[in-house]
Scaffold this motif. Structure first.
Motif, PDB file in Angstrom:
ATOM      1  N   GLU A  50       0.725  -1.254  -0.190  1.00 33.77           N
ATOM      2  CA  GLU A  50      -0.030   0.139   0.118  1.00 33.77           C
ATOM      3  C   GLU A  50       0.902   1.360  -0.119  1.00 33.77           C
ATOM      4  N   ASN A  89       5.709  -0.299  -3.250  1.00 39.68           N
ATOM      5  CA  ASN A  89       4.291   0.147  -2.942  1.00 39.68           C
ATOM      6  C   ASN A  89       3.544   0.935  -3.903  1.00 39.68           C
ATOM      7  N   HIS A 163      -2.784  -8.708   2.967  1.00 38.56           N
ATOM      8  CA  HIS A 163      -1.560  -8.075   3.532  1.00 38.56           C
ATOM      9  C   HIS A 163      -1.042  -8.397   4.642  1.00 38.56           C
TER      10      HIS A 163
HETATM   11  N1  URA Z   1       2.619  -1.894   4.440  1.00 36.07           N
HETATM   12  C1  URA Z   1       2.735  -1.755   3.327  1.00 36.07           C
HETATM   13  O1  URA Z   1       1.708  -1.630   2.524  1.00 36.07           O
HETATM   14  N2  URA Z   1       4.036  -1.268   2.814  1.00 36.07           N
HETATM   15  C2  URA Z   1       5.154  -1.053   3.545  1.00 36.07           C
HETATM   16  O2  URA Z   1       6.217  -0.932   3.005  1.00 36.07           O
HETATM   17  C3  URA Z   1       5.089  -1.197   5.072  1.00 36.07           C
HETATM   18  C4  URA Z   1       3.890  -1.681   5.616  1.00 36.07           C
END
Ligand code: URA
Length: 198
Positions: A50, A89, A163
């Motif tokens: 993200e 990301n 995630h």
């Molecule tokens: N969450 C994410 O989506 N990206 C990161 O780099 C760390 C935590």
């Protein structure tokens, strides 16, 4: 081809510098630094999260906090190390308070992800959680419904996965739990990786 690799590296460095100086959206105001990505520029497999959290903002490296450690563990469970893949990301600056990135922020930043993907030219992309999955695949489907399935984006195979932060909040290993399903997904990704000729 060494010459092509050289051009790629120069373009990559230029992109990295552009991102480091980026002020295209308000997220730049509160960042300590941009978090461009980490790993192998020739990786067959790219993970897209993200946006950076507090730890990533402090270190300038993606997925180094608790969720990142879990991602590293998930990878090593199928004998893949972080330096064999590329991790980045959707947005390169930390959204304040770890909120989800907003549409305008992702719109401002997506060019960088797309340029990274064009240069790396991976065979597999894994999107982590709802935000990058829905953004890349242009879908409203929730992660619970579409994780573990293969999609296609510009000729590249895409698999959405939960995630790792979600896995940290859901610790059960029972059959059907997010952790259990992620174990299925990462094994399927490993099978696909094995099936690719190098
Ligand atoms: N969450 C994410 O989506 N990206 C990161 O780099 C760390 C935590």
């Amino acid at each position: 081809m060494p010459q092509q690799e050289d051009v790629k590296l120069r373009l990559w460095k230029a992109l990295e510098r552009e991102v480091a100086d980026c002020t295209r959206c308000p997220l730049h105001a509160e960042r300590k630094q941009t978090v461009f990505g980490a790993g192998d520029l020739r990786a067959k497999l790219v993970f897209v999260g993200e946006g950076p959290g507090a730890e990533e903002d402090a270190q300038g490296i993606p997925f180094v906090g608790r969720a990142g450690k879990l991602l590293t563990d998930v990878l090593s469970a199928v004998h893949i190390s972080r330096d064999q893949v590329y991790i980045t990301n959707i947005v390169k600056c930390r959204p304040p308070g770890n909120r989800n990135p907003q549409t305008e922020e992702m719109l401002a930043c997506e060019r960088y992800l797309y340029a990274q993907l064009a240069l790396i030219n991976p065979r597999i992309i894994v999107t982590l959680g709802n935000v990058p999955t829905q953004w890349l695949l242009k879908t409203n489907e929730g992660i619970t419904r579409i994780r573990g399935k293969w999609f296609e984006w510009k000729g590249i195979e895409v698999m959405p996965m939960f995630h790792p932060s979600y896995l940290l909040r859901n610790q059960s290993n029972k059959k059907g739990s997010p952790k259990y399903l992620t174990w299925q997904d990462i094994q399927e990704i490993r099978r696909k990786w094995d099936s690719l000729e190098s």
